[in-house]
Design a protein around this motif. Structure first.
Motif, PDB file in Angstrom:
ATOM      1  N   SER A  70       0.767  -1.475   0.000  1.00 16.24           N
ATOM      2  CA  SER A  70       0.266  -0.078   0.482  1.00 16.24           C
ATOM      3  C   SER A  70       0.634   1.721  -0.594  1.00 16.24           C
ATOM      4  O   SER A  70       0.096   1.971  -0.619  1.00 16.24           O
ATOM      5  CB  SER A  70      -0.584  -0.303   1.139  1.00 16.24           C
ATOM      6  OG  SER A  70      -1.730  -0.846   1.451  1.00 16.24           O
ATOM      7  N   TRP A 189      -7.990  10.483   5.171  1.00 14.45           N
ATOM      8  CA  TRP A 189      -7.387   9.599   5.019  1.00 14.45           C
ATOM      9  C   TRP A 189      -7.516   8.647   4.039  1.00 14.45           C
ATOM     10  O   TRP A 189      -7.250   9.438   1.816  1.00 14.45           O
ATOM     11  CB  TRP A 189      -6.236   8.994   5.250  1.00 14.45           C
ATOM     12  CG  TRP A 189      -5.093   8.263   4.941  1.00 14.45           C
ATOM     13  CD1 TRP A 189      -5.626   6.349   3.950  1.00 14.45           C
ATOM     14  CD2 TRP A 189      -3.884   7.873   3.913  1.00 14.45           C
ATOM     15  NE1 TRP A 189      -4.851   6.196   3.624  1.00 14.45           N
ATOM     16  CE2 TRP A 189      -3.228   7.528   3.174  1.00 14.45           C
ATOM     17  CE3 TRP A 189      -3.847   9.298   4.400  1.00 14.45           C
ATOM     18  CZ2 TRP A 189      -2.207   7.806   2.584  1.00 14.45           C
ATOM     19  CZ3 TRP A 189      -2.059   9.600   3.198  1.00 14.45           C
ATOM     20  CH2 TRP A 189      -1.633   8.078   2.813  1.00 14.45           C
ATOM     21  N   GLU A 190      -8.741   8.092   3.446  1.00 14.11           N
ATOM     22  CA  GLU A 190      -9.588   7.250   2.639  1.00 14.11           C
ATOM     23  C   GLU A 190      -9.745   8.186   1.830  1.00 14.11           C
ATOM     24  O   GLU A 190      -9.890   7.991   0.408  1.00 14.11           O
ATOM     25  CB  GLU A 190     -10.850   6.459   2.934  1.00 14.11           C
ATOM     26  CG  GLU A 190     -11.491   5.316   2.425  1.00 14.11           C
ATOM     27  CD  GLU A 190     -12.271   4.439   3.726  1.00 14.11           C
ATOM     28  OE1 GLU A 190     -12.609   3.821   2.723  1.00 14.11           O
ATOM     29  OE2 GLU A 190     -11.683   4.256   4.390  1.00 14.11           O
ATOM     30  N   LEU A 193      -6.974   9.606  -0.350  1.00 12.23           N
ATOM     31  CA  LEU A 193      -6.689   9.204  -1.446  1.00 12.23           C
ATOM     32  C   LEU A 193      -7.632   8.850  -2.698  1.00 12.23           C
ATOM     33  O   LEU A 193      -7.110   8.378  -3.636  1.00 12.23           O
ATOM     34  CB  LEU A 193      -5.927   7.764  -1.136  1.00 12.23           C
ATOM     35  CG  LEU A 193      -5.970   6.402  -1.861  1.00 12.23           C
ATOM     36  CD1 LEU A 193      -4.243   7.241  -1.918  1.00 12.23           C
ATOM     37  CD2 LEU A 193      -5.577   5.448  -0.961  1.00 12.23           C
ATOM     38  N   HIS A 194      -8.380   8.920  -2.582  1.00 15.96           N
ATOM     39  CA  HIS A 194      -9.039   8.169  -3.483  1.00 15.96           C
ATOM     40  C   HIS A 194      -9.408   9.766  -4.092  1.00 15.96           C
ATOM     41  O   HIS A 194      -9.111   9.438  -5.465  1.00 15.96           O
ATOM     42  CB  HIS A 194     -11.079   8.076  -3.126  1.00 15.96           C
ATOM     43  CG  HIS A 194     -11.353   7.728  -4.087  1.00 15.96           C
ATOM     44  ND1 HIS A 194     -12.871   8.601  -4.252  1.00 15.96           N
ATOM     45  CD2 HIS A 194     -12.495   6.749  -4.674  1.00 15.96           C
ATOM     46  CE1 HIS A 194     -13.143   8.557  -5.796  1.00 15.96           C
ATOM     47  NE2 HIS A 194     -13.092   7.140  -5.965  1.00 15.96           N
ATOM     48  N   ARG A 207     -10.017  -0.438  -2.961  1.00 19.47           N
ATOM     49  CA  ARG A 207     -10.178   0.351  -2.014  1.00 19.47           C
ATOM     50  C   ARG A 207      -9.464   0.217  -0.441  1.00 19.47           C
ATOM     51  O   ARG A 207      -8.839  -0.868  -0.688  1.00 19.47           O
ATOM     52  CB  ARG A 207     -12.213   0.028  -1.769  1.00 19.47           C
ATOM     53  CG  ARG A 207     -11.659  -1.403  -1.910  1.00 19.47           C
ATOM     54  CD  ARG A 207     -12.914  -1.475  -2.121  1.00 19.47           C
ATOM     55  NE  ARG A 207     -13.605  -3.013  -2.310  1.00 19.47           N
ATOM     56  CZ  ARG A 207     -13.608  -3.770  -3.680  1.00 19.47           C
ATOM     57  NH1 ARG A 207     -13.834  -3.812  -4.597  1.00 19.47           N
ATOM     58  NH2 ARG A 207     -13.706  -5.553  -2.900  1.00 19.47           N
ATOM     59  N   MET A 208     -10.085   1.144   0.665  1.00 18.03           N
ATOM     60  CA  MET A 208      -9.680   0.280   1.700  1.00 18.03           C
ATOM     61  C   MET A 208     -10.271  -0.179   2.514  1.00 18.03           C
ATOM     62  O   MET A 208     -10.277  -0.693   3.851  1.00 18.03           O
ATOM     63  CB  MET A 208      -9.111   2.025   2.717  1.00 18.03           C
ATOM     64  CG  MET A 208      -7.878   2.358   1.606  1.00 18.03           C
ATOM     65  SD  MET A 208      -7.121   4.001   1.977  1.00 18.03           S
ATOM     66  CE  MET A 208      -8.421   4.580   1.443  1.00 18.03           C
ATOM     67  N   ARG A 209     -11.574  -0.994   2.584  1.00 18.72           N
ATOM     68  CA  ARG A 209     -12.406  -1.580   2.863  1.00 18.72           C
ATOM     69  C   ARG A 209     -12.762  -2.505   1.958  1.00 18.72           C
ATOM     70  O   ARG A 209     -12.450  -2.619   1.311  1.00 18.72           O
ATOM     71  CB  ARG A 209     -13.674  -0.636   3.381  1.00 18.72           C
ATOM     72  CG  ARG A 209     -13.533   0.459   4.113  1.00 18.72           C
ATOM     73  CD  ARG A 209     -14.492   1.206   4.745  1.00 18.72           C
ATOM     74  NE  ARG A 209     -13.782   2.858   5.257  1.00 18.72           N
ATOM     75  CZ  ARG A 209     -14.393   3.038   6.294  1.00 18.72           C
ATOM     76  NH1 ARG A 209     -14.058   1.928   7.416  1.00 18.72           N
ATOM     77  NH2 ARG A 209     -13.310   4.231   6.966  1.00 18.72           N
ATOM     78  N   THR A 236      -3.448   2.497   8.722  1.00 23.96           N
ATOM     79  CA  THR A 236      -4.588   2.836   7.801  1.00 23.96           C
ATOM     80  C   THR A 236      -3.323   3.039   6.558  1.00 23.96           C
ATOM     81  O   THR A 236      -3.268   2.686   5.091  1.00 23.96           O
ATOM     82  CB  THR A 236      -5.704   3.571   7.253  1.00 23.96           C
ATOM     83  OG1 THR A 236      -6.195   3.176   8.761  1.00 23.96           O
ATOM     84  CG2 THR A 236      -6.530   3.516   5.804  1.00 23.96           C
ATOM     85  N   ALA A 237      -2.367   3.320   6.460  1.00 30.40           N
ATOM     86  CA  ALA A 237      -1.627   4.460   5.372  1.00 30.40           C
ATOM     87  C   ALA A 237      -0.384   3.665   4.892  1.00 30.40           C
ATOM     88  O   ALA A 237       0.026   3.678   3.603  1.00 30.40           O
ATOM     89  CB  ALA A 237      -1.431   6.058   5.875  1.00 30.40           C
ATOM     90  N   ALA A 240      -3.466  -0.356   4.072  1.00 31.99           N
ATOM     91  CA  ALA A 240      -4.711  -0.789   3.812  1.00 31.99           C
ATOM     92  C   ALA A 240      -5.553  -0.721   2.555  1.00 31.99           C
ATOM     93  O   ALA A 240      -6.970  -1.531   2.900  1.00 31.99           O
ATOM     94  CB  ALA A 240      -5.294   0.259   5.028  1.00 31.99           C
ATOM     95  N   VAL A 241      -4.834  -0.812   1.617  1.00 28.97           N
ATOM     96  CA  VAL A 241      -5.001  -0.536   0.180  1.00 28.97           C
ATOM     97  C   VAL A 241      -5.303  -2.370  -0.251  1.00 28.97           C
ATOM     98  O   VAL A 241      -4.370  -2.864   0.685  1.00 28.97           O
ATOM     99  CB  VAL A 241      -4.349   0.362  -0.787  1.00 28.97           C
ATOM    100  CG1 VAL A 241      -4.872  -0.201  -1.992  1.00 28.97           C
ATOM    101  CG2 VAL A 241      -3.517   2.177  -0.299  1.00 28.97           C
TER     102      VAL A 241
END
Length: 356
Positions: A70, A189-190, A193-194, A207-209, A236-237, A240-241
């Motif tokens: 990620s 953050w999510e 990034l998007h 996505r991250m989820r 996450t950073a 999480a990707v």
């Protein structure tokens, strides 16, 4: 249980040759689900295989957890925000996260560049991470350590080394970078990034989820029971990707200049960021033999430098790499059996470094 596709095939016949190459490489990897994919400036060859029965969704269209792979997404995001003038590499993280709050002098000196390049002096993970993680190491080590705890751990940290003087791989540092950029831009953050990376590059399956049932790759324990979807908590950073192999090729093609004139125009700040993350910025190791960009490991090969990053979660693995000089990109994903040693990374790395 093999599904091989090649599109488009170049006029020189590289497509069929790459299909044979990927099929041979897949035989070296024992994985329930495996996807090996190459792109030569937009000409793609994708090989899907595995020891498990294939599901209704092709393996190349499943979404896989990238783990530490990620980080190139985080690096590209930072580089684009810098190109837009919204932050600077030399900005101090503590000033953006908690202006005016007393912190250790070494923490005050840590910049955004230090966090991304693993030169902040921070450990791999916060010291107080392990007591809560060890009892759930094989199920959910990160989920119990939320974002606010990561930030607090950073603000009270005592770096092991003066920032900028030594390289030490740190999920902690890259996670702090994510929280710092969110604070600096006022954007989660999510979402950030998007907006800055995923949408402009048309990474619709990234996505991250976890997504809908049946669209996600699933790892398994040695007894065959499925591994739960990864929860990265406040990290996450750093990991999480999750993405499909086809999206990963698109991401890499953006770095190599493919797929050419047929691709959408690239915003100037994104183009500047893509160039910036490929530039060597530091050397480390014995005789300074190891070179790094802002976010990629950089090694020599017979065909020019290769830039790459690998990652793993409890039940999945990913490898991303490209050769700037030749336009070759390699994306590989796999599910795995927990704690099983395998040849996945070595095989993907060989495809990147040894393929003509």
């Amino acid at each position: 249980m093999t599904d091989t596709t090649a599109a488009p095939v170049t006029a020189t016949g590289e497509g069929p040759a790459d299909a044979r190459l990927l099929a041979a490489a897949a035989r070296a990897v024992d994985a329930p689900d495996l996807v090996l994919a190459v792109s030569r400036r937009g000409a793609r060859t994708v090989h899907a295989d595995g020891s498990a029965e294939p599901g209704p969704v092709g393996r190349e269209r499943l979404v896989y957890e990238l783990g530490s792979a990620s980080k190139p997404f985080a690096g590209l995001l930072l580089a684009r925000l810098v190109a837009q003038g919204r932050v600077r590499y030399t900005d101090r993280a503590a000033d953006l996260l908690a202006p005016g709050l007393p912190v250790h002098p070494a923490v005050r000196r840590i910049t955004l560049r230090h966090l991304l390049t693993h030169t902040s002096g921070l450990p791999g993970l916060p010291a107080d991470f392990y007591p809560q993680a060890v009892p759930r190491w094989s199920t959910d080590p990160y989920g119990g350590y939320p974002a606010d705890r990561v930030v607090r751990a950073f603000l009270r940290a005592r770096p092991r080394h003066r920032p900028g003087t030594r390289w030490h791989y740190s999920n902690f540092a890259v996670s702090v970078l994510g929280h710092t950029l969110a604070a600096a831009t006022g954007t989660p953050w999510e979402v950030l990034l998007h907006q800055q990376v995923l949408a402009p590059l048309h990474l619709d399956a990234t996505r991250m989820r976890p997504g809908p049932a049946g669209t996600e790759a699933v790892g398994h324990r040695r007894d065959g029971t499925p591994v739960p979807a990864l929860d990265t908590g406040g990290f996450t950073a750093a990991g999480a990707v999750r993405a499909s192999p086809l999206d990963l090729l698109t991401f890499l093609e953006a770095h190599t200049g493919g797929p050419g004139d047929a691709g959408p125009p690239v915003d100037p700040t994104l183009a500047a960021a893509l160039a910036e993350v490929a530039r060597p910025v530091l050397r480390r190791g014995w005789r300074h033999a190891h070179t790094h960009t802002l976010t990629w490991f950089r090694h020599p090969s017979p065909y020019g430098p290769v830039l790459f990053h690998a990652g793993a979660t409890l039940g999945q693995q990913a490898f991303l790499g490209f050769r700037p000089d030749t336009g070759l990109a390699v994306a590989a994903t796999a599910t795995r059996r927990v704690h099983r040693t395998d040849t996945f990374v070595a095989t993907a790395y060989a495809l990147l470094t040894e393929t003509p």
